[in-house]
Every structure is written in structure tokens, then in C-alpha cells.
Design a protein around this motif. Structure first.
Motif, short mmCIF file in Angstrom:
data_model
loop_
_atom_site.label_atom_id
_atom_site.label_comp_id
_atom_site.label_asym_id
_atom_site.label_seq_id
_atom_site.Cartn_x
_atom_site.Cartn_y
_atom_site.Cartn_z
N LEU A 91 0.49 -4.87 3.44
CA LEU A 91 -0.40 -4.32 3.43
C LEU A 91 -0.68 -4.11 5.04
O LEU A 91 -1.20 -4.94 5.93
N ASP A 149 0.68 -1.19 -0.06
CA ASP A 149 -0.07 0.18 0.01
C ASP A 149 0.85 1.30 -0.11
O ASP A 149 0.32 2.45 0.07
N TYR A 173 1.26 1.02 -4.18
CA TYR A 173 -0.12 1.84 -3.87
C TYR A 173 -1.06 1.16 -4.09
O TYR A 173 -2.10 1.59 -4.81
N ARG A 193 -4.68 0.19 -2.84
CA ARG A 193 -5.45 0.63 -1.74
C ARG A 193 -6.92 0.01 -1.59
O ARG A 193 -7.56 0.40 -0.75
N ASP A 194 -7.18 -0.83 -2.96
CA ASP A 194 -8.63 -1.06 -2.89
C ASP A 194 -8.66 -2.58 -3.27
O ASP A 194 -7.66 -3.09 -4.01
N PRO A 232 -1.86 3.54 5.87
CA PRO A 232 -0.70 3.23 4.81
C PRO A 232 0.37 4.16 4.53
O PRO A 232 0.29 5.43 4.64
N ASN A 233 1.51 3.97 4.10
CA ASN A 233 2.68 4.67 3.80
C ASN A 233 3.09 5.61 4.96
O ASN A 233 3.68 6.53 4.67
#
Length: 272
Positions: free
Chosen positions: A66, A12, A41, A43-44, A109-110
Motif C-alpha cells: 500500500l 492498492d 485495489y 483504496r479506502d 497507487p498502481n
């Protein structure tokens, strides 16, 4: 036995950590050609679904970082349906830390890169404060988040450094009657300028001690009370001309003065 393998690194964020671990593991198998594909990245679930279709076609191993629990569970469930092997890099450690500390993870995330950005912003601010300390280069005033002005020994430098550790680019300009302030000081918003002052008696004490540490006589004009009074009067005139807030730092720790500065700046941003 196969002599080649495919690893999908799913993250993510950037996925650098998982890729590094994957390459370290692959290096243990001499003669095995390993292709690593990093997918950042994610994210879904829709994105994950597309990745899983491609990974299934290549029978890839799924290595992932994740932090969102629903994505991890979705990936594991789909991987089991499709017969794919998975390796969760962060999940077990996050679980162990949660168990040991009794705290819930943020599942942000990140977040490590956000922390990195804060760190580099702080370093940049510190370098800025050093470069534009004590009026070394008045052009710094134009690029500063805050400009501190005042006579000598009013804690401009310590305050600049403290604010730098908060990520603010602080420049400071000494006010001396014999030297005109730089033009740049009058070309910026007065909301960015903070005037610092001290009670004359305290400033006299501080300067006297400073002269002693330098091996100079305490009778020097620098520590003369009349001279200090004239300097403070001159500085206050400059501050009024600019129209900036003035903080009397007498009896205040640097942290306390910094808190006042931040409050002034915050109110200024809010009112714009």
C-alpha cells in the motif's frame, strides 16, 4: 506448531509483487500448506476493515503493498489490535529511497502499471511507424494519430520514429509527381496531416550525399535541382489541396520539428 497458514495479500494495485514474494517465502517451508488470498485495489479504510474482519477469523498473516501512508498506518494499527502479523513489502524501501534522495514519494497507487501502459503504447506506436513507413500500406493513414507527407528526404521517417517514442502512431506518405497520393489521404481530417518541406538547395545537398552513399552518380535526376523544384511545387499543391499545416524543416533538428508537430496537434485537439 501449525502445518498450515493463511496469507492475505493486500494491495492498492493488482498485488502481483506481494503475492510473488509470499509464494517464494512459503516455498521455504516444506510440509506447510499455505493458502494465499490476494485482495487487489484496496483504496479506502472501509474496504480494509472488511478484509481485517475476515483475516482475523483465519488468523492470517497480512502481506501488503500500500503506497498511501494513511492506509498503511490504519492497517498496522488494526492488525496490532487484532493480534495479526503484518509484512510491509514497499514501505521500508520507499522510506529508504526517500531518505537517500531527500525527495518525497508520490504515493500514487498502481503507478507501475501506468508506466507499463505507457511503455506498451510506445512499443505499439513504434511498430505502427515501421509498418506504415514510406507509404508501404496507405490504410495506415486511417488509423494514424498523425500523417506526415512530403517529398523524399524531408525527414519523414526519422520524425515518425521520434513521434512514436512519444506514443503517437505516425504514418508517412511520400509525394512523387508520377504517383497519385492514396485516396485515404483525402478521406481523413486535415488536422491529422502535416506537410514537410525543405529549401531546394538543402534538399539538393542531402540527395546528392545520399546518391554518393549508394555509389551512384550525383548527376542522377533524383538530385537534379530543377527536378527538386518541380517536386516541391507538386507537394505544396497537394498540401494546399488537403488544407494541412506545412512545416519548413530547413535548419531544424528532428526534435524541434517534432515539437512543432505536437504543438499543432495539441492546438487541433483543443479547438475541437
Amino acid at each position: 506448531m501449525t502445518s498450515q497458514s493463511v496469507i492475505y495479500v493486500i494491495s492498492d494495485a493488482l498485488g502481483e509483487t506481494a503475492e510473488f514474494v509470499s509464494r517464494a517465502a512459503a516455498a521455504q517451508f516444506i510440509g506447510v500448506k499455505t493458502r494465499i488470498r490476494r485482495v487487489p485495489y484496496v483504496r479506502d479504510q472501509a474496504h480494509l476493515e472488511d478484509i481485517m474482519e475476515e483475516a482475523t477469523a483465519e488468523q492470517a498473516i497480512l502481506v501488503y503493498t500500500l503506497v498511501l501512508k494513511d492506509l498503511r498506518e490504519y492497517l498496522e494499527r488494526k492488525a496490532e489490535e487484532k493480534g495479526l502479523k503484518t509484512v510491509d513489502i514497499l514501505g521500508p524501501l520507499i522510506g529508504a529511497l526517500a531518505s537517500q534522495t531527500g525527495m518525497d514519494p508520490t504515493h500514487t497507487p498502481n503507478i507501475i502499471h501506468r508506466l507499463d501502459e505507457q511503455y506498451f503504447r510506445k512499443v505499439e506506436a513504434i511498430e505502427f511507424a515501421v509498418k506504415y513507413d514510406d507509404g508501404k500500406d496507405p490504410r495506415g493513414v486511417l488509423f494514424a494519430d498523425v500523417v506526415l507527407i512530403g517529398v523524399s528526404r524531408t525527414s519523414k521517417t526519422p520524425l515518425s520514429m521520434y513521434l512514436a517514442h512519444k506514443g503517437l502512431k505516425a504514418a508517412n506518405i511520400p509525394l512523387v509527381p508520377e504517383v497519385d497520393p492514396p485516396d485515404e489521404l483525402f478521406s481523413i481530417s486535415s488536422k491529422k496531416v502535416i506537410g514537410l518541406t525543405l529549401r531546394p538547395e538543402l534538399l539538393n545537398q542531402i540527395r546528392t550525399e545520399r546518391l554518393k552513399t549508394l555509389g551512384l552518380g550525383a548527376t542522377a535526376d533524383y538530385a537534379n535541382l530543377d527536378r527538386i523544384m518541380r517536386e516541391l511545387e507538386y507537394a505544396r499543391g497537394i498540401m494546399k489541396r488537403i488544407g494541412c499545416p506545412i512545416i519548413d524543416a530547413t535548419g531544424k533538428a528532428v526534435e524541434e520539428t517534432a515539437s512543432i508537430v505536437l504543438e499543432i496537434l495539441f492546438k487541433g485537439d483543443r479547438n475541437e
